[in-house]
Scaffold this active site. Structure first.
Site, PDB file in Angstrom:
ATOM      1  N   LEU A 113       0.820  -1.216   0.000  1.00  0.00           N
ATOM      2  CA  LEU A 113       0.000   0.000   0.000  1.00  0.00           C
ATOM      3  C   LEU A 113       0.856   1.269   0.000  1.00  0.00           C
ATOM      4  O   LEU A 113       0.570   2.218  -0.735  1.00  0.00           O
ATOM      5  CB  LEU A 113      -0.916   0.002   1.237  1.00  0.00           C
ATOM      6  CG  LEU A 113      -1.815   1.228   1.362  1.00  0.00           C
ATOM      7  CD1 LEU A 113      -2.846   1.276   0.240  1.00  0.00           C
ATOM      8  CD2 LEU A 113      -2.515   1.264   2.715  1.00  0.00           C
ATOM      9  N   ASP A 138      14.245   2.182  10.401  1.00  0.00           N
ATOM     10  CA  ASP A 138      13.239   1.481  11.207  1.00  0.00           C
ATOM     11  C   ASP A 138      12.378   2.560  11.879  1.00  0.00           C
ATOM     12  O   ASP A 138      12.901   3.412  12.606  1.00  0.00           O
ATOM     13  CB  ASP A 138      13.990   0.631  12.255  1.00  0.00           C
ATOM     14  CG  ASP A 138      13.060  -0.130  13.188  1.00  0.00           C
ATOM     15  OD1 ASP A 138      11.853   0.187  13.237  1.00  0.00           O
ATOM     16  OD2 ASP A 138      13.560  -1.033  13.877  1.00  0.00           O
ATOM     17  N   TYR A 177      -2.816  -6.366  16.432  1.00  0.00           N
ATOM     18  CA  TYR A 177      -2.849  -5.573  15.189  1.00  0.00           C
ATOM     19  C   TYR A 177      -4.123  -4.731  15.149  1.00  0.00           C
ATOM     20  O   TYR A 177      -4.086  -3.527  14.928  1.00  0.00           O
ATOM     21  CB  TYR A 177      -2.789  -6.510  13.976  1.00  0.00           C
ATOM     22  CG  TYR A 177      -2.945  -5.817  12.635  1.00  0.00           C
ATOM     23  CD1 TYR A 177      -1.838  -5.314  11.961  1.00  0.00           C
ATOM     24  CD2 TYR A 177      -4.203  -5.665  12.043  1.00  0.00           C
ATOM     25  CE1 TYR A 177      -1.987  -4.678  10.732  1.00  0.00           C
ATOM     26  CE2 TYR A 177      -4.356  -5.031  10.826  1.00  0.00           C
ATOM     27  CZ  TYR A 177      -3.248  -4.541  10.167  1.00  0.00           C
ATOM     28  OH  TYR A 177      -3.398  -3.894   8.957  1.00  0.00           O
ATOM     29  N   LYS A 221      -4.566  -0.513  15.412  1.00  0.00           N
ATOM     30  CA  LYS A 221      -5.157   0.343  14.380  1.00  0.00           C
ATOM     31  C   LYS A 221      -6.209   1.283  14.990  1.00  0.00           C
ATOM     32  O   LYS A 221      -6.369   2.416  14.548  1.00  0.00           O
ATOM     33  CB  LYS A 221      -5.762  -0.520  13.270  1.00  0.00           C
ATOM     34  CG  LYS A 221      -4.711  -1.293  12.486  1.00  0.00           C
ATOM     35  CD  LYS A 221      -3.715  -0.342  11.845  1.00  0.00           C
ATOM     36  CE  LYS A 221      -2.661  -1.032  11.023  1.00  0.00           C
ATOM     37  NZ  LYS A 221      -1.728  -0.093  10.380  1.00  0.00           N
ATOM     38  N   ILE A 234      -6.700  -5.549   1.303  1.00  0.00           N
ATOM     39  CA  ILE A 234      -5.951  -5.204   0.086  1.00  0.00           C
ATOM     40  C   ILE A 234      -5.007  -6.363  -0.223  1.00  0.00           C
ATOM     41  O   ILE A 234      -4.355  -6.890   0.692  1.00  0.00           O
ATOM     42  CB  ILE A 234      -5.072  -3.945   0.275  1.00  0.00           C
ATOM     43  CG1 ILE A 234      -5.790  -2.872   1.088  1.00  0.00           C
ATOM     44  CG2 ILE A 234      -4.601  -3.395  -1.062  1.00  0.00           C
ATOM     45  CD1 ILE A 234      -4.846  -1.799   1.634  1.00  0.00           C
ATOM     46  N   THR A 245      -1.836  -7.251  -0.815  1.00  0.00           N
ATOM     47  CA  THR A 245      -0.446  -6.771  -0.716  1.00  0.00           C
ATOM     48  C   THR A 245       0.416  -7.945  -0.269  1.00  0.00           C
ATOM     49  O   THR A 245      -0.108  -8.985   0.144  1.00  0.00           O
ATOM     50  CB  THR A 245      -0.338  -5.657   0.338  1.00  0.00           C
ATOM     51  OG1 THR A 245      -0.672  -6.233   1.610  1.00  0.00           O
ATOM     52  CG2 THR A 245      -1.258  -4.486   0.050  1.00  0.00           C
TER      53      THR A 245
HETATM   54  N1  LIG Z   1      -3.179  -5.279   3.248  1.00  0.00           N
HETATM   55  C1  LIG Z   1      -4.331  -5.011   3.869  1.00  0.00           C
HETATM   56  O1  LIG Z   1      -5.347  -5.708   3.704  1.00  0.00           O
HETATM   57  C2  LIG Z   1      -4.421  -3.821   4.765  1.00  0.00           C
HETATM   58  C3  LIG Z   1      -5.684  -3.415   5.200  1.00  0.00           C
HETATM   59  C4  LIG Z   1      -5.804  -2.301   6.024  1.00  0.00           C
HETATM   60  C5  LIG Z   1      -4.671  -1.614   6.405  1.00  0.00           C
HETATM   61  N2  LIG Z   1      -3.443  -2.032   5.969  1.00  0.00           N
HETATM   62  C6  LIG Z   1      -2.292  -1.256   6.402  1.00  0.00           C
HETATM   63  O2  LIG Z   1      -1.624  -0.750   5.265  1.00  0.00           O
HETATM   64  C7  LIG Z   1      -0.255  -0.538   5.588  1.00  0.00           C
HETATM   65  C8  LIG Z   1       0.623  -1.207   4.563  1.00  0.00           C
HETATM   66  O3  LIG Z   1       0.403  -2.608   4.658  1.00  0.00           O
HETATM   67  P1  LIG Z   1       0.667  -3.625   3.453  1.00  0.00           P
HETATM   68  O4  LIG Z   1      -0.508  -4.517   3.412  1.00  0.00           O
HETATM   69  O5  LIG Z   1       1.118  -2.883   2.257  1.00  0.00           O
HETATM   70  O6  LIG Z   1       1.838  -4.469   4.118  1.00  0.00           O
HETATM   71  P2  LIG Z   1       3.286  -4.868   3.586  1.00  0.00           P
HETATM   72  O7  LIG Z   1       3.852  -5.807   4.596  1.00  0.00           O
HETATM   73  O8  LIG Z   1       3.198  -5.340   2.189  1.00  0.00           O
HETATM   74  O9  LIG Z   1       4.066  -3.478   3.657  1.00  0.00           O
HETATM   75  C9  LIG Z   1       4.460  -2.932   4.884  1.00  0.00           C
HETATM   76  C10 LIG Z   1       5.827  -2.305   4.736  1.00  0.00           C
HETATM   77  O10 LIG Z   1       6.228  -1.799   6.020  1.00  0.00           O
HETATM   78  C11 LIG Z   1       7.589  -2.102   6.192  1.00  0.00           C
HETATM   79  N3  LIG Z   1       7.941  -2.123   7.613  1.00  0.00           N
HETATM   80  C12 LIG Z   1       7.605  -3.072   8.526  1.00  0.00           C
HETATM   81  N4  LIG Z   1       8.157  -2.782   9.719  1.00  0.00           N
HETATM   82  C13 LIG Z   1       8.851  -1.621   9.553  1.00  0.00           C
HETATM   83  C14 LIG Z   1       9.631  -0.819  10.425  1.00  0.00           C
HETATM   84  N5  LIG Z   1       9.841  -1.161  11.706  1.00  0.00           N
HETATM   85  N6  LIG Z   1      10.191   0.296   9.931  1.00  0.00           N
HETATM   86  C15 LIG Z   1      10.007   0.637   8.628  1.00  0.00           C
HETATM   87  N7  LIG Z   1       9.297  -0.089   7.749  1.00  0.00           N
HETATM   88  C16 LIG Z   1       8.717  -1.209   8.216  1.00  0.00           C
HETATM   89  C17 LIG Z   1       7.769  -3.464   5.533  1.00  0.00           C
HETATM   90  O11 LIG Z   1       9.129  -3.736   5.251  1.00  0.00           O
HETATM   91  C18 LIG Z   1       6.902  -3.319   4.309  1.00  0.00           C
HETATM   92  O12 LIG Z   1       7.620  -2.824   3.205  1.00  0.00           O
HETATM   93  C19 LIG Z   1      -0.076  -1.072   7.011  1.00  0.00           C
HETATM   94  O13 LIG Z   1      -0.196  -0.012   7.932  1.00  0.00           O
HETATM   95  C20 LIG Z   1      -1.228  -2.031   7.147  1.00  0.00           C
HETATM   96  O14 LIG Z   1      -1.562  -2.252   8.492  1.00  0.00           O
HETATM   97  C21 LIG Z   1      -3.294  -3.113   5.156  1.00  0.00           C
END
Ligand SMILES: NC(=O)c1ccc[n+]([C@@H]2O[C@H](COP(=O)([O-])OP(=O)(O)OC[C@H]3O[C@@H](n4cnc5c(N)ncnc54)[C@H](O)[C@@H]3O)[C@@H](O)[C@H]2O)c1
Length: 267
Positions: A21, A70, A165, A169, A204, A206
């Site tokens: 995302l 980080d 988690y 949120k 999503i 991802t």
């Molecule tokens: N995928 C879904 O269905 C969904 C739904 C609602 C919300 N979200 C939120 O969207 C956001 C992105 O999620 P995503 O699904 O793309 O996940 P993802 O795991 O594909 O991407 C998350 C990214 O965050 C990075 N990350 C993790 N820990 C970290 C840290 N300590 N410091 C810096 N970077 C760090 C990871 O390396 C990764 O690139 C998140 O906040 C997630 O909670 C996702």
């Protein structure tokens, strides 16, 4: 003609921007003319990031950069974000998307795992917002901040046993309200005027979610059935929401939670 969506010349930080995302939303900001710095814990950005960088149309005027950091490391964030803001003496926005997921029933959740989740999903978001707001204050930029929350912060998300988690949120949604209240008003010294909103997506597809499906921690069919559109969303479907929240298109919106979840939380 002046467009309220135009981000030309503006500088943004997107945490978690290596993939998923965060990366898609970063691309959306670039397509609107912004220069976007993706921060992520991964030493090297994903192949998708490299592809996204290659396909940037030079006519957009923006750019896409990568920095390893980080988000739970306050000093590291201050150094990297300070350097980014100093380049053009400005910072216009943040999308705080970095987060981790851990599927476990509450009865079996270890204390260490609870702390690890909150370190990234809550403290990391807080530190990212604080660090970016400090730079916005320093350069007197009335920026915009979007904290990525989730529909999981609003509802008991069926088919996802992730109590920490989900509650992290909810904390992010409440954090957006509080930061919006603290930073919203313009001050006599020219600081302030910063807007803060949360964005709560539904499911999503991802890398995070692909991993859930691969490990058998969630059932794609159940997730599709949970929403009114009968499908899981794609990361690029959130580009518009990101451009909206970080541009003047949303200039009178702050302290809110924009829910984009295919209707899951509405029925
Ligand atoms: N995928 C879904 O269905 C969904 C739904 C609602 C919300 N979200 C939120 O969207 C956001 C992105 O999620 P995503 O699904 O793309 O996940 P993802 O795991 O594909 O991407 C998350 C990214 O965050 C990075 N990350 C993790 N820990 C970290 C840290 N300590 N410091 C810096 N970077 C760090 C990871 O390396 C990764 O690139 C998140 O906040 C997630 O909670 C996702």
């Amino acid at each position: 003609m002046f467009s309220r969506f135009d981000l030309t010349g503006k500088v943004f930080v997107v945490t978690g921007g290596s993939q998923g995302l965060g990366l898609s939303m970063a691309e959306g900001l670039v397509e609107a003319g912004g220069t976007v710095h993706c921060l992520d814990i991964q030493p090297e950005p994903s192949d998708n990031f490299k592809t996204a960088k290659e396909r940037i149309n030079p006519d957009f005027g923006g750019g896409l950069e990568y920095h390893q950091v980080d988000v739970s490391d306050a000093e590291g964030l201050e150094t990297v974000v300070g350097r980014i803001a100093d380049q053009k003496q400005r910072l216009d926005g943040l999308i705080a998307a970095a987060a981790i997921q851990h599927i476990s029933p509450a009865l079996e959740y270890s204390t260490d795992d609870i702390r690890k989740m909150l370190d990234v999903n809550y403290i990391g978001v807080f530190l990212s917002a604080r660090t970016c707001a400090r730079q916005m204050h320093k350069y007197k930029i009335p920026g915009s901040i979007c904290l990525i929350a989730s529909m999981s912060g609003l509802i008991a998300n069926r088919g996802l046993i992730a109590p920490v988690y989900n509650s992290s949120k909810a904390a992010v949604i409440q954090l957006a309200r509080n930061l919006a209240m603290e930073w919203g008003r313009k001050q006599p010294d020219g600081t302030g005027g910063i807007r803060v909103n949360a964005l709560s997506p539904g499911h999503i597809l991802t890398p995070m979610v692909e991993e859930n499906f691969r490990k058998g921690e969630a059932d794609p069919k159940e997730w599709e059935d949970n929403n009114m559109l009968g499908r899981i969303s794609r990361p690029e479907e959130f580009k518009g929401a990101g451009v909206f929240l970080l541009s003047n298109a949303s200039s009178y919106m702050t302290g809110q939670n924009l829910v984009v979840d295919g209707g899951t939380s509405a029925w």
